[in-house]
Motif scaffolding. Structure first.
Motif, PDB file in Angstrom:
ATOM      1  N   GLY A  33       0.789  -1.219   0.000  1.00 56.01           N
ATOM      2  CA  GLY A  33       0.000   0.000   0.000  1.00 56.01           C
ATOM      3  C   GLY A  33       0.819   1.266   0.000  1.00 56.01           C
ATOM      4  O   GLY A  33       0.256   2.353  -0.142  1.00 56.01           O
ATOM      5  N   ILE A  41      -6.939  -1.326   6.957  1.00 59.22           N
ATOM      6  CA  ILE A  41      -6.142  -2.553   6.939  1.00 59.22           C
ATOM      7  C   ILE A  41      -7.010  -3.799   6.939  1.00 59.22           C
ATOM      8  O   ILE A  41      -6.497  -4.916   6.936  1.00 59.22           O
ATOM      9  N   THR A  73      -6.442  -0.902   1.854  1.00 53.56           N
ATOM     10  CA  THR A  73      -5.033  -0.529   2.059  1.00 53.56           C
ATOM     11  C   THR A  73      -4.462   0.145   0.822  1.00 53.56           C
ATOM     12  O   THR A  73      -3.679   1.091   0.925  1.00 53.56           O
ATOM     13  N   TYR A 107      -5.693   3.770   0.696  1.00 52.41           N
ATOM     14  CA  TYR A 107      -5.428   4.556   1.904  1.00 52.41           C
ATOM     15  C   TYR A 107      -4.460   5.696   1.624  1.00 52.41           C
ATOM     16  O   TYR A 107      -4.728   6.867   1.910  1.00 52.41           O
TER      17      TYR A 107
END
Length: 593
Positions: free
Chosen positions: A364, A549, A555, A558
């Motif tokens: 990520g 998460i 992720t 994010y």
């Protein structure tokens, strides 16, 4: 409570602790749990790896291969182009997302479909002129919801199907979840259209220099006549080894050129460097350089300089199955390997710009890279990284797209008609993908997310131990005692919430392995429909919206969307609550209590 129950529950608690602390990757944690169970005699190797136990990992592996074959032919990119052409107003754009990643996630595993749909989302944001954060979180949530349309949409449903077979209730039919799955997708889509995803943390018009706040980390320095660098090459000076510094460009006689390691430096040459202010002052004093004033730096765009000619800047995402995870840029010799320089790393809310060579990469992470545009072609073909721009269709096997689509549809039809087991249909499709040339033999192994396979295979023995030791019966008895005054619908809601919480703490697969046998035992004790209970637990484990998460697509978005952790709580929390109210009712109505 017997000694075997205590020991099994202790090992389950150990797994819970390891998952929470994240000292080890999830798949390694699963292997630790599996080895511990076998060393202590709670599960024999033969029992832990019998035929029914290895079917879920094999099915997931085959679906990864099928998905990669479809993605590698460019079939998804062509669908995405049609989506861009159709999308118009903002609400229509949101609806378009529901027509693309939602249904696709039901038949294509998330990593390949996510990587192919991501450039579409970015392109839509640019065309509509709004923030990437406006679409990235909805796109992730819709992908999660769409995965529940079929049994093969997520590894969670595949695992639940295998566990159902082990518990004596038979494996799930391919389309057994499409009723509540389709309803949940529609409800989720309506919710995301009318509820803003997040504040515009990452504006579409924001330049890389503003977004990554690089003004204090990208500077120009002049080589003075007294400098020790005069007459040396960059390689010989070891400037980049001795300091936390990257030389991005060299301006010689007002001519901009890439920073060539063997170019002899002269007095008056200007170096464009990525460097913190502290190291910049050290270099000025030790090497006899002059820092150009901020006023001059501010009069032009460093991003325009770096993107001129054959040079370019791009954002690159570290993928879930990347071999780079856990390694630092210095250890993997990132610059030499990919011929690009990392300027900054965005990790969720955190922005890393100092000591980049010593930062272990995570799934990520979003890397801002600079280098020759030709190097981005190599990055586009990497299995470890995803360049966040539209992949050129010429690099894909577009002539094989119809074959790949036919193979994928054939697998779905065979499995839906129950002509052959899902595992056999998926493995047949995987072989045909290679034989037809849609996927090369070497790409077959690269397409599999081995961490997911190992996690699935290693946690199944924990479920077997829970069943054989009596821990499942003990937990079910106590849960029945606690919920004896609840209605069947209320009990389903409690199981949904419990599964959702465990999924956030552990993982979706671990939650299913621990709670599905418990739910079946509760159903048998209270004379409820076991399939209804299993459906509620499976849906709860698959719908993870509250944290970045909890699911891999969360992720991925994010960092790229510039979200904060609380954005997922604010937007995903109410959606989880809606699903907690809707799914138990839907399951009870469609399958019966």
């Amino acid at each position: 409570m017997t000694a075997d129950i205590v020991l099994t529950l202790a090992i389950a608690a150990l797994a819970l602790l390891l998952f929470m602390l994240e000292w080890l990757p999830a798949d390694i944690t699963g292997m630790v749990v599996m080895v511990t169970l076998m060393l202590l005699g709670q599960v024999t190797p033969r029992k832990g790896f019998w035929a029914s136990a290895i079917q879920p990992p094999l099915t997931v592996m085959a679906m990864f291969i099928l998905s990669a074959g479809i993605a590698r032919t460019g079939a998804l990119q062509r669908l995405n182009q049609a989506l861009i052409a159709w999308s118009g107003k903002q609400a229509q754009t949101d609806a378009a997302l529901g027509c693309d990643p939602g249904p696709l996630s039901g038949v294509i595993k998330n990593p390949p479909s996510s990587q192919c749909c991501w450039p579409t989302v970015e392109d839509l944001c640019r065309r509509q002129g709004f923030s990437a954060s406006r679409l990235l979180m909805p796109w992730s949530f819709i992908t999660i919801l769409g995965g529940m349309l079929t049994v093969v949409g997520t590894s969670t449903t595949v695992l639940a199907s295998g566990l159902s077979g082990q518990l004596g209730y038979g494996e799930f039919d391919l389309l057994c979840c499409d009723g509540p799955g389709g309803d949940c997708l529609g409800i989720g889509l309506a919710y995301l259209i009318f509820v803003p995803a997040a504040a515009d943390h990452k504006q579409s018009h924001t330049s890389f220099s503003q977004e990554y706040d690089l003004r204090g980390y990208v500077s120009e320095v002049v080589i003075t006549p007294r400098s020790s660098l005069v007459g040396q090459t960059l390689r010989a000076s070891e400037l980049q080894r001795r300091f936390d510094l990257d030389v991005l460009e060299l301006i010689h006689n007002e001519s901009l050129r890439p920073a060539l390691a063997d170019k002899v430096l002269s007095a008056g040459d200007i170096l464009l460097v990525r460097c913190g202010r502290g190291d910049l002052l050290k270099i000025r004093d030790s090497e006899g350089l002059e820092i150009l004033p901020d006023v001059q730096f501010g009069q032009k765009s460093w991003q325009a300089d770096l993107s001129s000619g054959e040079e370019g800047i791009a954002e690159v995402l570290v993928l879930a199955n990347s071999n780079l995870i856990g390694s630092t840029l210095k250890e993997m010799r990132f610059r030499q390997r990919y011929n690009v320089t990392v300027l900054a790393i965005r990790r969720g809310e955190e922005l890393v710009r100092d000591r980049l060579g010593k930062v272990p990469l995570r799934f990520g992470d979003l890397l801002l890279v600079q280098g020759p545009k030709q190097s981005f072609v190599g990055l586009q073909t990497s299995r470890d990284l995803l360049v966040l721009e539209q992949r050129d269709l010429e690099t894909l096997r577009s002539q094989k797209a119809p074959i790949a689509i036919l193979i994928g549809l054939g697998v779905v039809v065979l499995a839906a008609l129950n002509q052959v087991p899902i595992l056999v249909a998926a493995l047949t499709g995987s072989v045909l993908m290679v034989l037809s040339g849609c996927l090369k033999p070497g790409e077959l192994y690269q397409s599999i997310r081995w961490d997911v396979i190992f996690l699935l295979a290693s946690l199944i023995p924990l479920g077997i131990s829970m069943e054989t030791s009596g821990a499942t019966d003990w937990l079910a008895t106590n849960l029945v005692a606690l919920g004896q005054h609840l209605s069947p619908h209320g009990l389903l809601m409690v199981l949904f919430v419990l599964t959702t919480v465990l999924t956030g703490i552990l993982s979706n697969t671990a939650a299913v392995i621990l709670l599905l046998p418990v739910g079946v035992q509760i159903a048998e004790t209270l004379d409820l429909n076991p399939f209804t209970v299993m459906a509620v637990i499976t849906f709860a484990a698959s719908n993870s919206f509250m944290t970045p998460i909890g699911y891999q697509t969360n992720t991925m978005v994010y960092g790229a969307g510039g979200y904060r952790f609380l954005d997922f709580v604010r937007v995903g929390g109410p959606l989880c609550l809606v699903m907690a109210l809707v799914i138990p009712s839907l399951a009870g109505w469609l399958y019966g209590l």
